[in-house]
Design an enzyme around this catalytic site. Structure first.
Site, PDB file in Angstrom:
ATOM      1  N   GLU A 144     -10.702  -4.044  22.189  1.00  0.00           N
ATOM      2  CA  GLU A 144      -9.587  -4.210  23.128  1.00  0.00           C
ATOM      3  C   GLU A 144      -8.290  -3.621  22.544  1.00  0.00           C
ATOM      4  O   GLU A 144      -8.005  -3.819  21.364  1.00  0.00           O
ATOM      5  CB  GLU A 144      -9.386  -5.702  23.415  1.00  0.00           C
ATOM      6  CG  GLU A 144      -8.675  -5.940  24.732  1.00  0.00           C
ATOM      7  CD  GLU A 144      -8.358  -7.408  24.937  1.00  0.00           C
ATOM      8  OE1 GLU A 144      -7.372  -7.684  25.617  1.00  0.00           O
ATOM      9  OE2 GLU A 144      -9.099  -8.251  24.391  1.00  0.00           O
ATOM     10  N   SER A 180       6.295   3.330  13.212  1.00  0.00           N
ATOM     11  CA  SER A 180       4.860   3.514  13.404  1.00  0.00           C
ATOM     12  C   SER A 180       4.583   4.241  14.708  1.00  0.00           C
ATOM     13  O   SER A 180       5.348   4.122  15.684  1.00  0.00           O
ATOM     14  CB  SER A 180       4.213   2.126  13.459  1.00  0.00           C
ATOM     15  OG  SER A 180       2.888   2.221  13.904  1.00  0.00           O
ATOM     16  N   TYR A 231       3.497  -6.639  17.146  1.00  0.00           N
ATOM     17  CA  TYR A 231       3.759  -5.824  15.950  1.00  0.00           C
ATOM     18  C   TYR A 231       4.457  -4.511  16.326  1.00  0.00           C
ATOM     19  O   TYR A 231       5.503  -4.158  15.771  1.00  0.00           O
ATOM     20  CB  TYR A 231       2.452  -5.517  15.192  1.00  0.00           C
ATOM     21  CG  TYR A 231       2.634  -4.423  14.167  1.00  0.00           C
ATOM     22  CD1 TYR A 231       3.325  -4.660  12.984  1.00  0.00           C
ATOM     23  CD2 TYR A 231       2.169  -3.120  14.400  1.00  0.00           C
ATOM     24  CE1 TYR A 231       3.543  -3.645  12.059  1.00  0.00           C
ATOM     25  CE2 TYR A 231       2.385  -2.098  13.474  1.00  0.00           C
ATOM     26  CZ  TYR A 231       3.068  -2.367  12.311  1.00  0.00           C
ATOM     27  OH  TYR A 231       3.287  -1.355  11.399  1.00  0.00           O
ATOM     28  N   LYS A 291       2.176  -6.576   8.949  1.00  0.00           N
ATOM     29  CA  LYS A 291       1.639  -5.391   9.646  1.00  0.00           C
ATOM     30  C   LYS A 291       0.312  -5.589  10.360  1.00  0.00           C
ATOM     31  O   LYS A 291      -0.310  -4.619  10.776  1.00  0.00           O
ATOM     32  CB  LYS A 291       1.516  -4.248   8.657  1.00  0.00           C
ATOM     33  CG  LYS A 291       0.476  -4.482   7.580  1.00  0.00           C
ATOM     34  CD  LYS A 291       0.021  -3.179   6.950  1.00  0.00           C
ATOM     35  CE  LYS A 291      -1.017  -3.417   5.889  1.00  0.00           C
ATOM     36  NZ  LYS A 291      -1.518  -2.224   5.258  1.00  0.00           N
ATOM     37  N   PHE A 326       1.510   7.905  11.353  1.00  0.00           N
ATOM     38  CA  PHE A 326       0.243   7.846  12.081  1.00  0.00           C
ATOM     39  C   PHE A 326      -0.742   7.008  11.231  1.00  0.00           C
ATOM     40  O   PHE A 326      -0.375   5.901  10.853  1.00  0.00           O
ATOM     41  CB  PHE A 326      -0.189   9.257  12.520  1.00  0.00           C
ATOM     42  CG  PHE A 326       0.577   9.632  13.782  1.00  0.00           C
ATOM     43  CD1 PHE A 326       1.965   9.863  13.729  1.00  0.00           C
ATOM     44  CD2 PHE A 326      -0.026   9.659  15.025  1.00  0.00           C
ATOM     45  CE1 PHE A 326       2.707  10.116  14.893  1.00  0.00           C
ATOM     46  CE2 PHE A 326       0.700   9.927  16.185  1.00  0.00           C
ATOM     47  CZ  PHE A 326       2.057  10.146  16.122  1.00  0.00           C
ATOM     48  N   LYS A 364       8.411  -3.034  15.448  1.00  0.00           N
ATOM     49  CA  LYS A 364       8.754  -1.733  14.847  1.00  0.00           C
ATOM     50  C   LYS A 364       9.760  -1.004  15.745  1.00  0.00           C
ATOM     51  O   LYS A 364      10.697  -0.367  15.275  1.00  0.00           O
ATOM     52  CB  LYS A 364       7.484  -0.895  14.663  1.00  0.00           C
ATOM     53  CG  LYS A 364       6.552  -1.414  13.603  1.00  0.00           C
ATOM     54  CD  LYS A 364       6.991  -1.056  12.203  1.00  0.00           C
ATOM     55  CE  LYS A 364       7.294  -2.228  11.356  1.00  0.00           C
ATOM     56  NZ  LYS A 364       7.732  -1.908   9.999  1.00  0.00           N
ATOM     57  N   ARG A 384      -7.962   9.889  16.086  1.00  0.00           N
ATOM     58  CA  ARG A 384      -6.710   9.523  15.418  1.00  0.00           C
ATOM     59  C   ARG A 384      -6.241  10.660  14.525  1.00  0.00           C
ATOM     60  O   ARG A 384      -6.990  11.583  14.236  1.00  0.00           O
ATOM     61  CB  ARG A 384      -6.914   8.273  14.522  1.00  0.00           C
ATOM     62  CG  ARG A 384      -7.249   6.997  15.264  1.00  0.00           C
ATOM     63  CD  ARG A 384      -6.056   6.453  16.011  1.00  0.00           C
ATOM     64  NE  ARG A 384      -6.383   5.216  16.703  1.00  0.00           N
ATOM     65  CZ  ARG A 384      -6.938   5.133  17.913  1.00  0.00           C
ATOM     66  NH1 ARG A 384      -7.246   6.227  18.582  1.00  0.00           N
ATOM     67  NH2 ARG A 384      -7.187   3.955  18.468  1.00  0.00           N
ATOM     68  N   ILE A 407      13.260 -10.439   1.618  1.00  0.00           N
ATOM     69  CA  ILE A 407      14.426  -9.678   2.100  1.00  0.00           C
ATOM     70  C   ILE A 407      15.255 -10.487   3.108  1.00  0.00           C
ATOM     71  O   ILE A 407      16.357 -10.083   3.470  1.00  0.00           O
ATOM     72  CB  ILE A 407      14.048  -8.313   2.729  1.00  0.00           C
ATOM     73  CG1 ILE A 407      13.016  -8.517   3.839  1.00  0.00           C
ATOM     74  CG2 ILE A 407      13.558  -7.334   1.692  1.00  0.00           C
ATOM     75  CD1 ILE A 407      13.105  -7.475   4.901  1.00  0.00           C
ATOM     76  N   TYR A 416       0.838  -1.219   0.000  1.00  0.00           N
ATOM     77  CA  TYR A 416       0.000   0.000   0.000  1.00  0.00           C
ATOM     78  C   TYR A 416       0.874   1.272   0.000  1.00  0.00           C
ATOM     79  O   TYR A 416       0.804   2.088  -0.926  1.00  0.00           O
ATOM     80  CB  TYR A 416      -0.918  -0.057   1.229  1.00  0.00           C
ATOM     81  CG  TYR A 416      -1.742   1.176   1.495  1.00  0.00           C
ATOM     82  CD1 TYR A 416      -2.432   1.822   0.463  1.00  0.00           C
ATOM     83  CD2 TYR A 416      -1.859   1.685   2.795  1.00  0.00           C
ATOM     84  CE1 TYR A 416      -3.202   2.953   0.726  1.00  0.00           C
ATOM     85  CE2 TYR A 416      -2.631   2.800   3.066  1.00  0.00           C
ATOM     86  CZ  TYR A 416      -3.296   3.433   2.032  1.00  0.00           C
ATOM     87  OH  TYR A 416      -4.059   4.546   2.305  1.00  0.00           O
TER      88      TYR A 416
END
Ligand code: NAD
Ligand code: UDP
Length: 335
Positions: A291, A123, A147, A83, A176, A151, A229, A58, A10
């Site tokens: 949650e 992130s 996750y 992700k 974000f 990061k 957000r 990779i 994406y």
């Protein structure tokens, strides 16, 4: 020449467009675990330029060496990672393998070929529960899920590398909430299965693929009770990578920068703007809190402006228009 890992995904595909538009030559490596080569075909269609693609992992040092031997790579933009926050809770080892071990392999190969410029996809998830807002880069760290931890560990590995060898130039970008799509409607977000993120779920409801949007929680201490957000247009985010490359040319050492708009938006505000902008009525239902969701999370983006003259240009309405354009033009994503 730039190596883009995860370039079929994406954010990667949108960044390719911006890089190519700035006359950068790009090589892409992607194992297509969460994407399709069709995205790269669309990037070529948008830009009218070709690109070199390697389908592979990779974590495959041999393949990376072949790529570094064959192409004069100067910098790497490293998007490739798993992700899904949910999946990382049930499969932590797969996340540590793909996001940490494979990153170490990539860095080892880069060092071997004396390629010491990297832009790393981090992130806002590294911050964990917000202690204050807007959140600047000095906000306490506390990732909650595997996750988010991958990061953050990635950031730590890069920071150690910078200490060990001052030739490394490393820009770690903390994104974000990226949403929206390229204005052409040719590339966009195409999640596998049932979306967990708000925007793809919402546009799939609007197109009739799903019945109703569940809004998780209406008792938060926010403007209307729903969580807040910092939604950022994926094209603005992509342009942030072009600016980060310019920063690297200046031998910047180690930098960590938020990429956000600095503007807080609640779920209900977003739904109401979507209806206003697209003219679509959106069926939604109020549900209990999900949650692990934070109440309110938005960026202080000042450092990115100061360090690399980057700020967002596109509005929430632009994001929603473009997300809807992509969804309505491609009801089944790339398929
Ligand atoms: P995405 O899944 O669409 O893109 C990631 C790409 O990497 C995919 O094309 C996938 O096939 C590829 N990939 C994964 N593991 C690989 C491996 N081992 N080898 C080669 N290719 C591999 O995700 P995205 O939304 O474009 O995210 C890009 C980066 O940004 C990720 O590192 C992600 O953690 C980070 N990020 C994303 C968001 C978000 O909301 N989308 C927010 C913050 C950070
Ligand atoms: N959200 C929602 N319904 C959904 C998906 C998400 O109400 O179907 C809410 C979620 O509670 C959060 C916001 O939308 O407050 C953004 O969620 P997303 O998963 O997109 O991003 P993140 O939680 O990672 O910030």
């Amino acid at each position: 020449m730039i190596l883009v890992t995860g370039g079929a995904g994406y954010i990667g595909s949108h960044t390719l467009v911006e890089l190519i538009n700035q006359s950068e030559s790009v090589v892409v490596i992607d194992n297509l675990q969460n994407s399709t080569e069709l995205a790269l075909e669309k990037v070529k269609e948008i830009t009218g330029k070709d690109l070199t693609f390697y389908q592979g992992d990779i974590g495959d040092a041999q393949l990376l060496k072949q790529i570094f031997e064959k192409h004069p790579i100067k910098s790497v933009i490293h998007f490739a990672a798993s992700k899904s926050v949910n999946e990382s809770v049930s499969q932590p080892l797969a996340y540590y393998r793909n996001n940490i071990s494979a990153t170490v392999t990539l860095l080892e190969c880069m060092a071997q070929f004396n390629i010491k410029n990297i832009i790393y996809s981090s992130s806002a998830a590294v911050y964990g529960d917000p202690v204050y807002t807007p959140m600047d880069e000095a906000h306490p760290i506390g990732p909650i899920t595997p996750y988010g931890k991958t990061k953050y560990f990635g950031e730590q590995i890069l920071a150690d590398l910078a200490v060990s060898d001052s030739q490394w130039n490393i820009v770690m970008l903390r994104y974000f909430n990226p949403i929206g799509a390229h204005h052409s409607g040719l590339i966009g977000e195409d999640p596998l299965g049932e979306p967990r993120n708000l925007l793809p779920y919402l546009t799939q409801v609007a197109i009739g693929k799903r019945k109703v949007l569940s809004i998780f929680g209406q008792d938060y201490n926010t403007i209307d009770g729903t969580p807040v957000r910092d939604y950022i247009h994926v094209v603005d985010l992509a342009k942030g990578h072009v600016q980060a490359l310019n920063l690297i040319q200046k031998q910047c050492g180690l930098k960590v920068l938020n990429l956000g708009t600095g503007k807080p938006t609640s779920v209900l505000e977003l739904v109401s703007r979507f209806e206003a902008v697209t003219g679509q009525k959106l069926p939604y239902q109020m549900m209990p809190r999900r949650e692990g969701d934070a109440e309110c999370c938005y960026a202080a983006p000042d450092a990115a402006l100061k360090e690399m003259s980057w700020k967002t240009e596109l509005s929430l309405d632009n994001m929603l228009e473009d997300a809807w354009h992509w969804q309505s033009k491609n009801p089944n994503g790339y398929n």
